[in-house]
Design a protein around this motif. Structure first.
Motif, PDB file in Angstrom:
ATOM      1  N   ASP A 130       5.387  -9.484 113.902  1.00 43.15           N
ATOM      2  CA  ASP A 130       4.747  -8.444 112.779  1.00 43.15           C
ATOM      3  C   ASP A 130       5.786  -7.816 111.925  1.00 43.15           C
ATOM      4  N   ASP A 155       0.165  -5.783 121.187  1.00 45.38           N
ATOM      5  CA  ASP A 155      -1.193  -5.834 120.822  1.00 45.38           C
ATOM      6  C   ASP A 155      -1.850  -4.433 120.266  1.00 45.38           C
ATOM      7  N   ASN A 157      -3.879  -2.733 117.838  1.00 46.32           N
ATOM      8  CA  ASN A 157      -5.434  -2.813 117.421  1.00 46.32           C
ATOM      9  C   ASN A 157      -5.191  -2.898 115.863  1.00 46.32           C
ATOM     10  N   LEU A 160      -3.353  -6.130 112.495  1.00 47.20           N
ATOM     11  CA  LEU A 160      -3.900  -6.972 111.486  1.00 47.20           C
ATOM     12  C   LEU A 160      -4.041  -6.245 110.256  1.00 47.20           C
ATOM     13  N   SER A 161      -4.274  -4.974 110.434  1.00 46.06           N
ATOM     14  CA  SER A 161      -4.496  -4.293 109.126  1.00 46.06           C
ATOM     15  C   SER A 161      -3.062  -3.626 108.585  1.00 46.06           C
ATOM     16  N   GLN A 165      -1.491  -8.969 104.110  1.00 46.56           N
ATOM     17  CA  GLN A 165      -2.949  -9.755 103.823  1.00 46.56           C
ATOM     18  C   GLN A 165      -2.422 -11.372 104.299  1.00 46.56           C
ATOM     19  N   ALA A 168      -1.559 -11.656 107.908  1.00 45.03           N
ATOM     20  CA  ALA A 168      -2.768 -11.323 108.925  1.00 45.03           C
ATOM     21  C   ALA A 168      -3.725 -12.710 108.881  1.00 45.03           C
ATOM     22  N   SER A 169      -3.847 -13.425 107.608  1.00 40.90           N
ATOM     23  CA  SER A 169      -4.788 -14.269 107.835  1.00 40.90           C
ATOM     24  C   SER A 169      -4.048 -15.551 108.665  1.00 40.90           C
ATOM     25  N   ARG A 172      -4.734 -14.441 112.251  1.00 39.57           N
ATOM     26  CA  ARG A 172      -6.079 -14.672 112.594  1.00 39.57           C
ATOM     27  C   ARG A 172      -6.326 -15.916 112.965  1.00 39.57           C
ATOM     28  N   SER A 173      -5.881 -17.085 111.906  1.00 40.16           N
ATOM     29  CA  SER A 173      -6.206 -18.359 112.202  1.00 40.16           C
ATOM     30  C   SER A 173      -5.646 -19.051 113.520  1.00 40.16           C
ATOM     31  N   HIS A 176      -5.323 -17.560 119.919  1.00 37.76           N
ATOM     32  CA  HIS A 176      -5.096 -16.383 120.347  1.00 37.76           C
ATOM     33  C   HIS A 176      -4.995 -15.978 121.950  1.00 37.76           C
TER      34      HIS A 176
END
Length: 333
Positions: A130, A155, A157, A160-161, A165, A168-169, A172-173, A176
């Motif tokens: 991150d 982790d 929460n 991702l925000s 961007q 993050a994508s 997400r892909s 996990h």
DNA sequence: CTTCCACCGGAACCGTGGGAAA
DNA sequence: TTTCCCACGGTTCCGGTGGAAG
């Protein structure tokens, strides 16, 4: 009393991992195609601090590498590499593809072509992913056909925000894998395995392990630091056995150990800011800037300081509370 | 309730220095 | 050698925003 100090150090990689059978299977299954020469999904591994993320990642990848000729791996902690190039450099060296490279002055593209040129499948573990500030870097790595990323991060929460961007994508892909905190009993068991590996048999009473586990609250890194400090303390005193009353005495030293691992990565100006916040425990943004300007000979700009403070927060060294005009920087402990 | 402004954080920009190309 | 390129570590500029003061 101490028979093998390495077993009590934070970077120790045990031969067997206990209480992570599920995640081990999951990770192994996702990486399985690599052993047959196919590519695998990228992976995001998350969990709270001290849940064994790093150990698990290294453990699984090391086993895969040992069993498969055409797989090579590398590990890096993004915290300790401030730039994209230094991160790539470190990873290539780790992977055994960059022995002839120099650390500076080479464009990114050159490093990436090294990756593609390799005949082997590569698995790269990127710890604390991150904090990778350049989204283009992860994108570029994603595009390498023979490279699988195992990205590790806490982790949060809000993770991702809070990250870019594009990063993050990518996260997400990925497949996990989520780790939970260790339970009390699991942590007791892990600590007793470490004690067996590093200390004379019978030197740690069962109820001390239980107390340590209680204090560490699911955080294995802290638990092991506590065990290490307890052993050192007892060793100094010439004791043959760790006593139960020891814990209160060494708790703050153990917490310092964990903190110092982070502080060691700070630049001098980050360090100044951290020291000020630690001294005062709780400072308004305005006061902090004023104190900093009074203490330092060539102060960095406010904007730069804010970036430093960001990174201190990511290290979990400080906490930022409130917003706008009531912002405060807080050190706890 | 309205206004003010301290603080945050995105984006663009800049000077430096090493390496590679010309 | 000179010129060009590019990463790095910063700074400058600025718009948004929500606490605090009026």
């Amino acid at each position: 009393m101490i028979t093998d100090a390495r077993a009590l150090r934070p970077e120790y990689l045990p031969r067997e991992l206990h209480h992570r059978e599920g995640p081990i299977q999951h990770l192994t299954a996702v990486l399985k195609p690599l052993s047959q020469g196919y590519s695998a999904e990228n992976i995001l591994l998350t969990g709270p601090s001290g849940a064994g993320k790093t150990t698990l990642a290294r453990y699984v990848v090391e086993r895969l590498e040992a069993q498969t000729l055409a797989v090579r791996s590398g590990y890096v902690n993004a915290m300790s590499e401030s730039t994209a190039v230094s991160l790539l450099y470190r990873l290539l060296r780790e992977t055994g593809l960059g022995a002839d490279l120099r650390p500076e002055g080479i464009p990114q593209g050159e490093y990436l072509s090294r990756v593609r040129a390799s005949d082997d499948e590569l698995v790269w573990i990127i710890d604390e992913v991150d904090v990778v500030t350049e989204p283009a870097l992860l994108e570029a790595l994603y595009e390498q056909p023979n490279l699988t990323l195992l990205m590790v991060t806490v982790d949060h929460n809000d993770l991702l925000s809070s990250v870019d961007q594009r990063v993050a994508s990518r996260l997400r892909s990925a497949e996990h894998v989520r780790l939970e905190k260790y339970t009390h009993d699991e942590l007791v068991d892990i600590l007793s395995h470490r004690a067996d590996a590093g200390l004379k048999p019978g030197s740690v009473p069962e109820d001390l392990l239980s107390q340590i586990a209680e204090t560490a609250a699911g955080d294995a890194r802290l638990g092991i630091a506590l065990l290490r400090q307890a052993a050192r303390h007892a060793d100094r005193e010439g004791g043959k056995r760790l006593s139960t009353g020891l814990l209160r005495e060494i708790e703050s030293e153990a917490r310092d150990d964990v903190e110092n691992l982070q502080v060691a990565h700070l630049s001098t100006h980050q360090r100044h800011l951290f020291d000020l916040i630690r001294e005062h425990r709780n400072l308004s943004a305005g006061d902090l800037h004023e104190l900093y300007e009074g203490r330092v000979r060539a102060p960095k700009s406010k904007r730069t300081r804010r970036r430093y403070l960001d990174s201190l927060e990511r290290y979990d060294l400080i906490e930022k509370r409130g917003a706008k005009r009531s912002t405060r920087y807080v050190y706890e402990r």
